[in-house]
Motif scaffolding. Sequence first.
Motif, mmCIF file in Angstrom:
data_model
loop_
_atom_site.group_PDB
_atom_site.id
_atom_site.type_symbol
_atom_site.label_atom_id
_atom_site.label_comp_id
_atom_site.label_asym_id
_atom_site.label_seq_id
_atom_site.Cartn_x
_atom_site.Cartn_y
_atom_site.Cartn_z
ATOM 1 N N TYR B 18 -50.020 26.446 -54.847
ATOM 2 C CA TYR B 18 -51.257 27.201 -54.991
ATOM 3 C C TYR B 18 -51.123 28.295 -56.039
ATOM 4 C CZ TYR B 18 -52.321 25.403 -50.294
ATOM 5 O OH TYR B 18 -52.545 24.619 -49.201
ATOM 6 N N HIS B 19 -52.268 28.753 -56.516
ATOM 7 C CA HIS B 19 -52.338 30.013 -57.252
ATOM 8 C C HIS B 19 -53.252 30.937 -56.467
ATOM 9 C CE1 HIS B 19 -50.192 28.797 -60.845
ATOM 10 N NE2 HIS B 19 -50.384 30.011 -61.320
ATOM 11 N N GLY B 55 -67.007 17.664 -60.055
ATOM 12 C CA GLY B 55 -66.039 18.586 -60.656
ATOM 13 C C GLY B 55 -65.705 19.759 -59.767
ATOM 14 N N ASN B 78 -53.250 24.431 -57.742
ATOM 15 C CA ASN B 78 -52.959 24.624 -59.165
ATOM 16 C C ASN B 78 -53.920 23.853 -60.053
ATOM 17 O OD1 ASN B 78 -50.807 26.218 -58.538
ATOM 18 N ND2 ASN B 78 -49.286 24.587 -58.710
ATOM 19 N N SER B 79 -54.278 22.637 -59.637
ATOM 20 C CA SER B 79 -55.155 21.823 -60.478
ATOM 21 C C SER B 79 -56.556 22.399 -60.566
ATOM 22 C CB SER B 79 -55.220 20.403 -59.927
ATOM 23 O OG SER B 79 -55.555 20.452 -58.558
ATOM 24 N N LEU B 81 -57.171 25.802 -60.696
ATOM 25 C CA LEU B 81 -57.144 27.198 -61.147
ATOM 26 C C LEU B 81 -58.030 27.421 -62.350
ATOM 27 C CD1 LEU B 81 -55.926 30.095 -61.115
ATOM 28 C CD2 LEU B 81 -54.138 29.226 -62.623
ATOM 29 N N VAL B 82 -57.883 26.587 -63.377
ATOM 30 C CA VAL B 82 -58.652 26.787 -64.612
ATOM 31 C C VAL B 82 -60.143 26.663 -64.335
ATOM 32 C CG1 VAL B 82 -59.100 25.847 -66.902
ATOM 33 C CG2 VAL B 82 -56.765 26.030 -66.084
ATOM 34 N N LYS B 83 -60.521 25.680 -63.537
ATOM 35 C CA LYS B 83 -61.956 25.489 -63.243
ATOM 36 C C LYS B 83 -62.501 26.678 -62.464
ATOM 37 C CE LYS B 83 -61.640 20.581 -62.537
ATOM 38 N NZ LYS B 83 -61.959 19.530 -61.578
#
Lengths: 361, 128
Positions: B18-19, B55, B78-79, B81-83
């Motif tokens: 996780y972040h 998404g 983690n996958s 985080l950017v979104k």
Amino acid sequence: MSPELEKCPRSLLVCEKSNFLNEKSRHDIHVSKHNFNYKISVLIPDCEALPANISSAFHSFSSYYLVRELPVYQLLEETFIESHVKKGNFYALSYNTKIDEENTIALLSSGQLILSLDKDTYEQLGLEGRPSLYNHKKAMRFVVTLDLTDKSLTPGTKRYQRVLSSLKDRLPLRYDFLLTKYNTGSDEDQTLIKLLSQYSYEEHKPAFSHHTLKNIPCPTLYPSDIQGKTLSCDPHHFLEWLGAVNLDISCENAADSFLSTYVCPEPQSSVSQALLCTVTGFISPENVFVLLQELRQYIDEPKFTPWISLTVHGFMDSPVSWGATEHGFLKGGENLYNFVCFKNQDYWLHMATGAQDGCPP
Amino acid sequence: MEEPSKFERYVYKNASVYHYMKISLVLENGNQNITDAQFKQLIICGLRDLYGEVGASFPFDLLKFDQNELTGILRVYNSGLVKLWSALTLLGSYQNEACAFRVTQVSPFLLALSGNSRELRFGDQLIS
């Protein structure tokens, strides 16, 4: 969906398991090499009142000073080097300077002065350095390391004069600094205060607080299983739980809850009370070591407490993490370590760093 | 009492699943009465607006929420985080009122969120 969107910055977690009584144990080196410490928190499960020896250890932490607009060349002055730098146990870090945006200056106990500079400052200053390890495509950050205890930088030598004139005349850098010296004698403090009195400075004591947590779920840890394969929980889950305790996050959520599904990691047991102490400021590693010794002594005595956790957070904007290993701030500047002390003097040491950091020693 | 253990050392790279993000919501017209569920729903709507139903179909947790300060701690895979971070950045309004999310701290370790040295302030310090 593009796979680029699923990337995230890298992180490192080093887990070491050993025994304090083991002569090859490196716990003292790990503590002493982590120069700049911002916050320390101690968690003692099954403990209600703050033990006297631990309280006195916290209150014996050295004061630190915040000096405003201190010129960097002052750190090279002969009297300063003789009376503080050469004797060791002296730490300085520029305050309120973000390492990803501005220049950052740090003085380590070993006598190394580290200047982490942006490109313009580096070129104007004209001192020899090297590009940062964490530059992206163009070199935008440079690191200058000056060993103030080295013979070539003895006051009077050509190199010393050159460095001093760069910092004094060519580009006089001035920053607010945090300074601390591990207390070994009161007369040394007086010489420091005499030097600081030329500038605006304040003395601060690290801020200490503690409170007791009631009825919390607590992970079960067995010293022999640091990886969390059979008897203990996984190290990442354990550190996550420690973070939850420190941040007062609820660990009792249903798996189908809308808000949060966070639960305490298994295996766990319920603890009726736990003591959480925190101290924040600019704390020297020697103070951390003294506290660690007191915690070891506390758990050695017969008690219900199965383990004690000591967490030490580094400064996000420090140019170094452990020793002289370069540290940077990408999306975060974490460089922390956590001791878990067990009854038979076994310990676990978790060292965590973010993206722009070397591997902890 | 167990026997003293021998030395072991393990290095985990990118092993944190996780972040964690510490965020705060700033509203143009001062604080409203927003509950934790409304706060999370606002973020979910922001995600849907930017990435669509598919998404945005990843879970995240609102670990903690302070109703007075409108600050929260999020946990995301983690996958995602950017979104999640981009959705927070681009979220501009709440109930027709201008707002902005400020991301105070991001870390793969929740423990790191409890010790942010950038918060070290002294009495007469101006908040920069």
